[in-house]
Design an enzyme around this catalytic site. Structure first.
Site, PDB file in Angstrom:
ATOM      1  N   HIS A 151       0.874  -1.129   0.087  1.00  0.00           N
ATOM      2  CA  HIS A 151      -0.015   0.171  -0.107  1.00  0.00           C
ATOM      3  C   HIS A 151       0.763   1.336   0.057  1.00  0.00           C
ATOM      4  CE1 HIS A 151      -3.187  -2.559   2.303  1.00  0.00           C
ATOM      5  NE2 HIS A 151      -3.082  -2.760   0.844  1.00  0.00           N
ATOM      6  N   PRO A 152       1.774   1.430  -0.844  1.00  0.00           N
ATOM      7  CA  PRO A 152       2.489   2.753  -0.884  1.00  0.00           C
ATOM      8  C   PRO A 152       1.911   3.803  -1.243  1.00  0.00           C
ATOM      9  CG  PRO A 152       3.249   1.353  -2.761  1.00  0.00           C
ATOM     10  CD  PRO A 152       2.347   0.567  -1.991  1.00  0.00           C
TER      11      PRO A 152
END
Length: 528
Positions: free
Chosen positions: A467-468
């Site tokens: 989830h960057p």
């Protein structure tokens, strides 16, 4: 064509949405560029095929972080989709939005117009939920959201165990109540993956004003007199220049969008000069504010024959492709999960997310373990640590340097929360519901680890949960990279539309929110 009204860089979760919505106006010439191939691979469309895509260099950028000081200087593997649909073509398809407070905090931090009341209509606009429409859900959008067709018995056992541990059952993580344990709804249609490419791009591919170019890597955006006028790309070994009359839209993701800005001369001036790049705009915020959910997995062995570890791939394929998309082939693997509040939760939001997998997953499934087992992922949802993206060189083919800086917050709160996540996982997996299935613990090997032992386990085994966000932060202050209309500050004709604009992490997965961002961005662009 060499000239377009809009050029979209990146055909991922956001880019496919933009291509659909902008090309709906037949007067607009739209180009969508993707570095990877078309989404032809059958394992993209069979949901359980994601387990076979993990090592595909053709469909995956397959990045590695720089050595992480708090994680034993390990380089963590960051998979990102390199194919039409981007990461929505290789992810676990969990449809999760987060909670209203996440978006209200964005607005309070300067992202005007991105509060919950403003974004909810765009979630509903994008969604076609198989359960039907209500105040929170849509039923007529392109993105198909469905209940799982196949659920492993171990996933149902996890839900029972979660309730035994004191967590409420939740049938809809995007409903009025976010907290609880249950099955994820998934982005699927009739048992097939519904990526952004399947939802938004496939139905409009024949539009004469929409061109889709695959296998083409953009090298830089052309900036003339403070305006984006086109870009340079490489395809088939040849370099080309394309002209844009209105806007260039970067939808290359939290790693590649800031990298492209820096390669184009927009970013921290000292870093650009150090790589021999002419500075078009000194913007220190480009690449900064990197955030990600760090994840710790607890694994147990189980009795033979119930997990997905040793299923017959031939039987899965036959059931799926020849018998009407049925059976384990329709599983998203991460079937069950939940959102829980730890004893440290400071506000109304759950602070830990769980993903349960009825199989043994070590190092993202790349390390295949013998036997049978199950895995519980747990991540702290609101980390305080911040990282950054930096250039490795001025060569567009060189991957950017990813400094995730996990567990680097000065107070050590992120580690405290990861220990809490590991302890909570252990508590659920030790409940009576798992008694018929539970064999020896695998990771960690002991069930009685104290805080110091859990900390050592986390430093040795924690990985990303994919989830960057945040590296082109939107806001109203001069330090933000884009304004609330997602326009790059200081450069005309250039926007960023992807997860990189998120000011802070959400309470959950990031794919559905990225699609929402692109839906709202398309409206902003067309109304400009």
């Amino acid at each position: 064509m060499k000239e377009f009204d809009y050029i979209i860089v990146g055909a991922g979760s956001a880019g496919c949405v933009l291509a659909n919505r902008l090309s709906a106006d037949p007067q607009l010439r739209v180009l969508l560029i993707e570095a990877g191939p078309r989404d032809w691979h059958p394992f993209i469309h069979m949901p359980a095929g994601l387990a076979h895509l993990v090592n595909s260099r053709q469909l995956n950028w397959s990045y590695d972080t720089e050595p992480e000081p708090a994680l034993g200087n390990r380089r963590l593997w960051w998979p990102r989709g390199k194919v039409l649909g981007g990461s929505s073509s290789i992810n676990a398809m969990c449809y999760v939005r987060g909670v209203p407070g996440d978006y209200n905090r964005w607005a309070q931090a300067g992202a005007d117009g991105w509060d919950w009341d403003s974004v909810l209509p765009w979630f509903r606009h994008s969604e076609a939920n198989a359960r039907g429409a209500d105040a929170l859900h849509g039923s007529e959008g392109p993105l198909q959201v469905a209940d799982l067709r196949h659920v492993n018995p171990l996933s149902r056992t996890f839900i029972e165990a979660g309730q035994q541990a004191g967590h409420a059952f939740n049938s809809d993580f995007n409903g009025p109540q976010h907290e609880g344990i249950g099955l994820y709804q998934v982005t699927q249609k009739n048992g097939a993956r519904c990526s952004s490419a399947a939802a938004y791009l496939a139905p409009v591919r024949r539009r004469p004003n929409l061109q889709v170019l695959t296998g083409a890597q953009v090298e830089s955006v052309q900036i003339d007199n403070g305006r984006a006028t086109g870009l340079v790309l490489r395809t088939g070994g040849q370099r080309q220049r394309l002209h844009v009359t209105r806007e260039v839209l970067l939808s290359a993701g939290a790693i590649n969008s800031p990298q492209l800005l820096m390669l184009s001369g927009i970013g921290p001036a000292a870093q650009l000069r150090g790589h021999g790049i002419d500075v078009r705009l000194d913007q220190p915020g480009v690449g900064a504010n990197l955030q990600d959910h760090l994840d710790i997995c607890t694994l147990y062995r189980t009795v033979p024959g119930v997990s997905y570890d040793r299923l017959s791939e031939l039987k899965i394929g036959v059931d799926y492709f020849l018998r009407g998309r049925r059976g384990a082939g329709t599983s998203n693997v991460a079937e069950a999960g939940g959102f829980v509040r730890s004893r440290f939760a400071p506000d109304e939001r759950a602070d830990i997310q769980l993903h349960f997998v009825p199989a043994m997953l070590d190092n993202h499934g790349r390390n295949r373990l013998p036997g049978d087992g199950y895995t519980l992922h747990a991540c702290y949802l609101h980390p305080r640590s911040r990282g950054h993206i930096a250039l490795a060189s001025n060569d567009p083919r060189a991957p950017a340097r990813i400094h995730a800086n996990y567990l680097s917050d000065a107070e050590g709160f992120d580690m405290k929360m990861m220990i809490e996540a590991a302890r909570l996982s252990r508590d659920i997996l030790q409940q009576a519901a798992f008694a018929p299935w539970r064999k020896a613990p695998l990771y960690p090997e002991r069930e009685d680890l104290d805080d110091a032992g859990l900390e050592a386990f986390i430093r040795a085994k924690a990985e990303t949960i994919y989830h960057p966000i945040g590296t082109c932060r939107m806001g109203s202050d001069d330090d933000s990279v884009v304004d609330p209309q997602l326009r790059v500050r200081g450069i005309d004709g250039l926007r960023v539309v992807d997860a990189s604009v998120m000011p802070s992490l959400l309470s959950g997965n990031t794919n559905a929110p990225t699609i929402m961002i692109a839906e709202r961005a398309a409206s902003l662009i067309l109304d400009a």
